[in-house]
Design an enzyme around this catalytic site. Structure first.
Site: not given
Ligand code: AGP
Length: 628
Positions: A2, A27, A74, A98-99, A501, A505, A508, A524, A623
């Site tokens: 959050c 966040r 969040w 937060n947490g 990767e 992308k 997500e 395979h 994030k």
């Molecule tokens: C990547 O686009 C995502 N937001 C997610 O996989 C991110 O890379 C992952 O949560 C790790 O975050 P960090 O690099 O802040 O540890």
């Protein structure tokens, strides 16, 4: 994960808090709220949904007080809703959190048995109840918070205010970040510098298990047990416009276009342009880590000196998500150039698989935010096993950054888009530098080879600029690409993690099915997936895997697959078997991944945009994942 903002000062708390929350919205964003003094009482305004919903409610609200707190949520406990939104107000106490409070069930049972009727499903509200009860005894907010803390178990940060002390905020940190901005006449508390910098660039970082008493602009820090702590004020060199979108529609697109500069900034401290050689400088290498800087004598053993790094016999790279894929590229680079064995682990696996970490190991954690719970746990596990540790982070003085022995930085500036882009390519650049630096230390490469690598690295930013021109191509192709039932990304060698990767992308951002595969694995299984409804994205630069990758592509073509291929220069061969061919500049194999990343990012961005999704804040994601 959050976002928290608190403000005390002469400006309108509503304006400051809301603009701060806006900068923290990445966040977490399923509800938001503020509690601001008005006529000596906290007026609570909360809304479910994005911050815009709260702003609509606040448009008709005014406040005559000078103290307030705010929160974007969040959800971890309790579904996203107004009643579960923060701040939580109990009698004269208002709190944001937060947490996670791990023992919240036990606390709730006790409170309910005492006649309390919680109005929400959250663990946060329970803390407000405990403090509201305690402050009746102590008559002082700071003491009340201090006495409640021992009852709470978990990784959490809170910010609390009380109507009877209208100039006071009390903040406690244990896990999620909390930073205090100390202005001339005002104080701001927030989860991230970005929410503070428009008020002041003078900040104090709370460490774990520390509590802050803020009375007006007087900031005092204590251990949870009450021991005073002296912490110097840091000056942040970001300026507000760095945080704005600079004319792009989304932060993500801005950050994709910032990548050449981000990579240049990442490389700069570690390339000696005169000698054309690599160097590791900064906190933990030439000098101690932050806290140890003040106590240099006792920090000598923490330093990652060249001598210590030369003795390293094994490297573990540990991270999550996109950072993990960057780590996979790092494995190829370190093994091929520095000839050192490397293991690469997902942090949530590493922390529980009881890894065998032999002596003379280096555990390298990668985290853009520096707050990812699993990665932090992996770092702490490595340190408890006696390993030397190193971090590659983007956020300075983040928890992971501060706790590692050696610190490398992505240096890519604030990354606001939830989908990581510039931090990813900056991490790749850091692995390039590290592989060559260790290669020289271990005498695996000579001076001439090192200079050749450095030359390739220094060319990358301008090569990336050229690749960004594909922005237009994907903007036009997105409507066709979004119609496919799924995408299969493939590559070999260092292009294999790029396939993973690229698939992430798209998942997500566009919520489409996508898979990343090692191209050599096609026979395979994945070959069965291929038909004209499946789009294949083949990363096929002119490197040592080129011929085999092209034959994989011909197999896919023969089965009717539609193909986007990403290759080097004017590759007539690839063009002849692809529906779309994208050309990258001729580059050394060590920097191809930085170039390949750009079309993969642009593809996902424009398809998501064409589908009308919120590119900067994709559904269900945050994030930084500061909880397990
Ligand atoms: C990547 O686009 C995502 N937001 C997610 O996989 C991110 O890379 C992952 O949560 C790790 O975050 P960090 O690099 O802040 O540890």
């Amino acid at each position: 994960m959050c976002g928290i903002v608190g403000y005390f000062g002469p400006q309108d708390p509503k304006e400051i808090i809301v603009s701060g929350l806006k900068r923290l919205e990445y966040r977490g964003y399923d509800s938001a709220g503020v509690a601001i003094l008005h006529d000596d009482k906290f007026k609570l305004v909360r809304a479910s949904g994005k911050l815009g919903e709260l702003q609509k409610k606040l448009a008709t609200e005014s406040f005559n007080g000078r103290l307030g707190i705010g929160h974007t949520r969040w959800a971890t406990h309790g579904v996203p809703s107004e009643r579960n939104a923060h701040p939580h107000k109990v009698e004269g106490i208002s709190l944001v959190h937060n947490g996670i409070i791990e023992n919240y069930q036990q606390i709730k049972s006790q409170l309910v048995a005492d006649g309390v009727q919680p109005s929400s499903d959250t663990d946060s509200e329970l803390v407000a109840h405990l403090i509201a009860r305690k402050v009746k005894v102590t008559g002082d907010l700071f003491k009340a918070v201090q006495q409640v803390l021992p009852e709470l178990v978990g990784a959490y940060s809170i910010l609390v205010v009380w109507e009877k002390q209208p100039d006071t905020m009390v903040a406690f940190k244990n896990g999620p970040p909390l930073i205090i901005g100390v202005g001339e006449k005002e104080t701001v508390v927030a989860s991230d510098v970005q929410a503070i910098i428009s008020c002041t660039n003078r900040v104090i970082y709370l460490e774990d298990l520390e509590i802050a008493r803020i009375r007006g602009t007087k900031v005092e820090l204590f251990t949870a047990g009450g021991e005073p702590i002296h912490r110097e004020i840091k000056v942040i060199n970001w300026n507000p416009e760095q945080i704005e979108k600079a004319g792009f529609k989304h932060f993500m697109l801005k950050e994709i276009h910032e990548q050449p500069r981000a990579v240049a900034n990442a490389l700069a401290p570690h390339i000696n342009v005169d000698s054309q050689r690599t160097q590791l400088t900064g906190v933990g290498f030439g000098c101690a880590s932050f806290e140890e800087l003040e106590r240099l004598d006792s920090a000598k053993d923490a330093l990652l000196t060249a001598e210590k790094l030369s003795a390293i016999e094994r490297i573990f790279i540990v991270a999550c998500g996109t950072s993990f894929y960057a780590g996979m590229v790092g494995k190829y680079l370190l093994e091929k150039i520095a000839k050192i064995p490397v293991e690469c682990d997902i942090a949530s696996e590493f922390r529980y698989r009881e890894p065998v970490i032999p002596p003379r190991s280096l555990v390298l954690v990668v985290s853009q935010s520096g707050e990812t719970a699993d990665t932090l746990a992996a770092l702490r596990l490595a340190k408890s096993a006696g390993a030397l540790t190193m971090s590659i982070c983007n956020v300075r003085r983040s928890t992971i950054d501060r706790e590692a022995h050696g610190h490398l930085y992505m240096n890519s500036g604030p990354e606001i888009g939830v989908a990581s882009t510039k931090a990813f390519v900056s991490t790749l650049a850091m692995f390039d530098v590290l592989a060559v630096y260790l290669g020289r230390l271990r005498k695996a490469i000579g001076e001439i080879e090192e200079r050749q690598y450095v030359e390739a690295f220094l060319e990358v930013p301008s090569q990336m600029e050229a690749v960004l021109a594909y922005d237009k191509f994907f903007a036009e192709a997105a409507d066709r690409l979004k119609a496919f039932k799924g995408l299969l990304y493939m590559g070999r060698g260092v292009s294999y993690p790029l396939a993973l990767e690229g698939a992430l992308k798209l998942k997500e951002l566009a919520y489409m099915h996508a898979e990343g595969y090692a191209a050599g694995e096609m026979k395979h299984g994945p070959l069965a997936l291929i038909d004209e409804r499946m789009l294949i994205v083949m990363v096929a630069p002119k490197d040592q895997h080129y011929e085999k990758t092209v034959s994989n592509l011909e197999e896919a073509r023969a089965r009717g697959g539609k193909i986007i291929s990403i290759g080097t220069g004017n590759d007539a061969n690839l063009k002849s078997i692809s529906d779309y061919y994208l050309s990258l500049p001729m580059a050394d194999w060590t920097v191809n991944p930085l170039l390949e990343a750009i079309p993969l990012q642009l593809l996902a961005y424009h398809v998501a945009e064409a589908l009308g999704y919120d590119v900067d804040q994709p559904r269900n994601l945050a994030k930084s994942v500061t909880v397990e």
